[in-house]
Write a protein that holds these residues in place. Structure first.
Motif, PDB file in Angstrom:
ATOM      1  N   ALA A  87       0.993  -1.251  -0.182  1.00 30.79           N
ATOM      2  CA  ALA A  87      -0.105   0.108   0.004  1.00 30.79           C
ATOM      3  C   ALA A  87       0.760   1.246  -0.212  1.00 30.79           C
ATOM      4  O   ALA A  87       1.984   1.136   0.637  1.00 30.79           O
ATOM      5  CB  ALA A  87      -1.038   0.054   1.225  1.00 30.79           C
ATOM      6  N   PRO A  88       0.491   2.291  -0.705  1.00 33.61           N
ATOM      7  CA  PRO A  88       1.571   3.567  -0.761  1.00 33.61           C
ATOM      8  C   PRO A  88       1.637   4.238   0.534  1.00 33.61           C
ATOM      9  O   PRO A  88       2.896   4.463   0.858  1.00 33.61           O
ATOM     10  CB  PRO A  88       0.746   4.264  -1.740  1.00 33.61           C
ATOM     11  CG  PRO A  88      -0.378   3.708  -2.402  1.00 33.61           C
ATOM     12  CD  PRO A  88      -0.735   2.567  -1.491  1.00 33.61           C
ATOM     13  N   LYS A 141      -0.551   8.026  -6.563  1.00 29.28           N
ATOM     14  CA  LYS A 141      -0.051   7.841  -5.223  1.00 29.28           C
ATOM     15  C   LYS A 141       1.037   6.753  -5.269  1.00 29.28           C
ATOM     16  O   LYS A 141       2.232   7.207  -4.554  1.00 29.28           O
ATOM     17  CB  LYS A 141      -1.326   7.232  -4.599  1.00 29.28           C
ATOM     18  CG  LYS A 141      -2.068   8.395  -3.646  1.00 29.28           C
ATOM     19  CD  LYS A 141      -3.110   7.753  -2.923  1.00 29.28           C
ATOM     20  CE  LYS A 141      -4.317   8.471  -2.469  1.00 29.28           C
ATOM     21  NZ  LYS A 141      -5.338   7.870  -1.952  1.00 29.28           N
ATOM     22  N   GLN A 142       0.824   5.921  -6.150  1.00 33.23           N
ATOM     23  CA  GLN A 142       2.244   4.988  -6.234  1.00 33.23           C
ATOM     24  C   GLN A 142       3.246   5.411  -6.736  1.00 33.23           C
ATOM     25  O   GLN A 142       4.333   5.338  -6.452  1.00 33.23           O
ATOM     26  CB  GLN A 142       1.593   3.691  -7.185  1.00 33.23           C
ATOM     27  CG  GLN A 142       2.358   2.455  -7.331  1.00 33.23           C
ATOM     28  CD  GLN A 142       2.135   1.492  -6.067  1.00 33.23           C
ATOM     29  OE1 GLN A 142       1.714   2.252  -4.914  1.00 33.23           O
ATOM     30  NE2 GLN A 142       2.220   0.297  -6.005  1.00 33.23           N
ATOM     31  N   ALA A 147       8.686   7.552  -5.678  1.00 37.40           N
ATOM     32  CA  ALA A 147       9.777   8.571  -5.174  1.00 37.40           C
ATOM     33  C   ALA A 147      10.386   8.482  -3.882  1.00 37.40           C
ATOM     34  O   ALA A 147      11.531   8.986  -3.712  1.00 37.40           O
ATOM     35  CB  ALA A 147       8.981   9.937  -5.586  1.00 37.40           C
ATOM     36  N   ARG A 148       9.384   8.226  -3.025  1.00 37.53           N
ATOM     37  CA  ARG A 148       9.785   8.226  -1.689  1.00 37.53           C
ATOM     38  C   ARG A 148      10.944   7.002  -1.373  1.00 37.53           C
ATOM     39  O   ARG A 148      11.805   7.117  -0.703  1.00 37.53           O
ATOM     40  CB  ARG A 148       8.475   7.758  -0.715  1.00 37.53           C
ATOM     41  CG  ARG A 148       8.656   7.574   0.958  1.00 37.53           C
ATOM     42  CD  ARG A 148       7.521   7.321   1.352  1.00 37.53           C
ATOM     43  NE  ARG A 148       7.000   5.962   1.161  1.00 37.53           N
ATOM     44  CZ  ARG A 148       5.768   5.526   1.138  1.00 37.53           C
ATOM     45  NH1 ARG A 148       4.796   6.405   1.768  1.00 37.53           N
ATOM     46  NH2 ARG A 148       5.347   4.278   0.689  1.00 37.53           N
ATOM     47  N   HIS A 173       3.401   3.346 -16.833  1.00 38.69           N
ATOM     48  CA  HIS A 173       4.282   4.284 -16.465  1.00 38.69           C
ATOM     49  C   HIS A 173       5.269   3.738 -15.338  1.00 38.69           C
ATOM     50  O   HIS A 173       6.500   3.864 -15.163  1.00 38.69           O
ATOM     51  CB  HIS A 173       3.480   5.641 -15.975  1.00 38.69           C
ATOM     52  CG  HIS A 173       4.316   6.616 -15.538  1.00 38.69           C
ATOM     53  ND1 HIS A 173       4.477   7.708 -16.486  1.00 38.69           N
ATOM     54  CD2 HIS A 173       5.383   7.090 -14.575  1.00 38.69           C
ATOM     55  CE1 HIS A 173       5.276   8.744 -16.184  1.00 38.69           C
ATOM     56  NE2 HIS A 173       5.692   8.380 -14.930  1.00 38.69           N
ATOM     57  N   VAL A 174       4.681   2.907 -14.315  1.00 37.23           N
ATOM     58  CA  VAL A 174       5.582   2.518 -13.223  1.00 37.23           C
ATOM     59  C   VAL A 174       6.135   1.340 -13.797  1.00 37.23           C
ATOM     60  O   VAL A 174       7.648   1.297 -13.194  1.00 37.23           O
ATOM     61  CB  VAL A 174       4.428   1.756 -12.259  1.00 37.23           C
ATOM     62  CG1 VAL A 174       5.298   0.913 -11.135  1.00 37.23           C
ATOM     63  CG2 VAL A 174       3.799   2.937 -11.583  1.00 37.23           C
TER      64      VAL A 174
END
Lengths: 306, 275
Positions: A87-88, A141-142, A147-148, A173-174
């Protein structure tokens, strides 16, 4: 071959009497993507957590970037790891920027604000920096969560179900981001249920069901362990040649009009079958080796009940 | 695990984040703000409201005169007062104990929210995947609510004093600024808040939603309420020595809670059980 940045050796983890992961040995090298495939409860998330230093193995060991991970150095080892959780897990009342800024500060990065800008640019979200995280779509969010995970430039990246629940465009994209990580020389370990995705992005695939069932390139997995299939077209009715074609030990087949479809223990048995048919007087028109799909390979490994 | 080697930049990062979340979630502080008014109103109702309704002063009605006179030895700050001013000052001192509930309620509301909120938003696992140690996480989760609770409690005390300045007899409000109040609000208040915070964090580690955590945590309020009610019923006065003893007891309780909290806050426990 580039250095192995992530190594697990005989990794085992039990929760009481239940063994979640048993004797798992694998390595991920710099610039390589290894994907773990397995049914629910196969131990993928537990493996991720052990590799991330969040939980300790019952036995076996994890080596991250040459550092043997222990309870004492897990905090230090986590500097080398970027983890995308299933989960993000964003702080939804805060802006995207504040979410990332907190992680940049936690990682002790110099000039955290600039690092946040770089991370946002990397995932294409520079224009959404001031949006509240809670207002973003699931795909965005993903991307923030990715990025995190990458903000401190970790050499080892762990991605648990990175495209789960995303629409095709967001998932694409991911996937592009993951391939970019590979090109940047990171060692990437991915966990997914998506076979097509695994095949598209992985250098190697690990099929897991508590223990490691197979670990190889997608092509080798399709060809390999569980035999080969060949379609042989003959002149006339194929059914009269079925017994002849089955002379090879372990061969199982079916006849349909002029075609024999044979499942063989290995691709090397195809010439033997063809030779037996020719010797017996069959006129062979075409020999068409068929490649098994990754789904077939996966199901044969973990069982269809999975 | 020890407090040595604590990286304060990481503690500050999470505390700043918690403060920013708190600023965006005013609903979380509603119980604490209500408690401020709840702690102020009874005193002013008894000291000013009731006599006004009855149409006579406290001294005139003879209520609390004996108790106020007897309290002079325990609260020397009120010794120079006489008549109605003495009774008012005595009652304001007695009711000031209620203000200890402000930091407790604020701490519980915010701590349970800070921990359970992380659980509910599934933000704990990525947080734990950073170099943040469990002790640092515990410290960070305590810091923001503690600062807020103590600030709110001091704000409530300020309101109390301002209210006394406005409605009480001359010379009454100055009596509240003595060492007794310093012990109560400057020392015991923050220590009680810290204990409430730690209990809330420990309870939160076993509860799945903020409400049940707050219900369990509300047990902290009980001892303070019992002392307050006993104080009114028996009309005894808590001496500064008793406050010092309470503060020392609270300090020991906090040390014990820290020991328990650090063990409850094991990474693996958080990940596996906090669902």
């Amino acid at each position: 071959m580039p250095a192995a940045l992530l190594v697990t050796e005989h990794l085992t983890r039990s929760f009481g009497a239940r063994v979640a992961v048993r004797d798992l040995s694998l390595s991920v090298h710099a610039g390589e993507i290894v994907t773990m495939l397995g049914p629910n409860g196969a131990g993928k998330t537990t493996t991720m957590r052990m590799v991330a230093g969040l939980i300790l193995p019952t036995s076996g060991r994890v080596v991250i970037n040459q550092l043997h991970l222990t309870a004492d150095n897990a905090d230090e080892a986590r500097r080398s790891i970027g983890l995308l959780t299933e989960a993000p897990g964003l702080w939804e009342r805060l802006s995207v920027r504040m979410n990332l800024l907190t992680y940049a500060r936690l990682q002790g990065l110099p000039n955290p604000a600039q690092q946040v800008d770089t991370a946002l640019a990397q995932v294409g979200l520079s224009d959404r920096a001031h949006d509240l995280a809670g207002r973003l779509s699931k795909g965005l969010k993903q991307r923030v969560a990715i990025a995190r995970a990458l903000i401190h430039h970790p050499p080892v990246v762990l991605l648990d179900e990175p495209t789960s629940g995303l629409d095709p465009a967001s998932a694409r994209h991911v996937r592009d981001l993951i391939l970019g990580l590979c090109r940047a020389g990171r060692a990437v370990l991915v966990s997914t249920h998506n076979l097509a995705e695994a095949e598209a992005i992985s250098d190697r695939i690990a099929v897991l069901n508590t223990r490691l069932l197979a670990l190889d390139t997608p092509a080798a997995l399709r060809q390999g362990a569980s035999g080969a299939r060949v379609v042989i077209e003959v002149e006339g009715d194929a059914s009269r040649w079925l017994a002849t074609a089955s002379v090879v030990a372990g061969a199982v087949g079916a006849a349909d009009a002029s075609r024999l479809t044979m499942n063989l223990p290995a691709a090397g048995a195809i010439p033997d079958v063809v030779a037996a048919l020719v010797t017996a007087g069959a006129r062979v028109v075409r020999v068409m080796p068929e490649q098994r799909s990754l789904e077939e390979v996966y199901l044969s490994l973990v069982g269809t009940g999975a | 695990m020890s407090l040595r080697g604590l990286a304060w930049h990481r503690v500050a990062a999470v505390a700043r984040k918690d403060a920013a979340e708190l600023a965006r979630n005013p609903g979380a502080i509603v119980p604490a703000v209500l408690m401020v008014f709840g702690s102020l109103i009874p005193a002013f109702l008894v000291v000013v409201g009731a006599p006004m309704i009855a149409g006579e002063t406290l001294a005139g009605s003879g209520e609390f005169a004996e108790e106020a006179q007897a309290a002079v030895s325990t609260i020397p700050e009120i010794a120079h007062l006489t008549g109605n001013a003495l009774i008012q000052a005595f009652l304001f001192h007695q009711f000031s104990l209620l203000q200890l509930l402000v930091p407790v309620v604020a701490a519980m509301a915010l701590a349970t929210h800070a921990v359970i909120g992380e659980k509910q938003s599934k933000a704990l696992e990525p947080l734990l995947a950073t170099p943040l140690t469990t002790v640092e996480l515990l410290a960070a989760k305590t810091l923001t609510p503690l600062v807020f609770s103590v600030a709110l409690s001091w704000g409530a005390t300020l309101l109390y004093v301002v209210g006394m300045m406005l409605v009480a007899e001359p010379g009454v409000w100055q009596t509240i600024l003595g060492p007794r109040s310093f012990l109560m609000f400057g020392v015991l208040g923050p220590l009680v808040a810290l204990a409430a915070l730690q209990i809330s964090v420990i309870v939160s580690s076993r509860a799945s939603d903020a409400r049940s955590a707050q219900q369990l945590g509300s047990l902290v309020i009980l001892p303070i309420t019992i002392v307050f009610v006993a104080q009114l019923m028996g009309a005894y006065v808590i001496a500064p020595a008793a406050l010092v003893m309470s503060a020392l007891g609270c300090l020991m309780l906090n040390a014990m809670l820290l020991w328990v909290g650090v063990r409850v806050f094991e990474r693996e426990t958080i990940l596996m059980r906090w669902k």
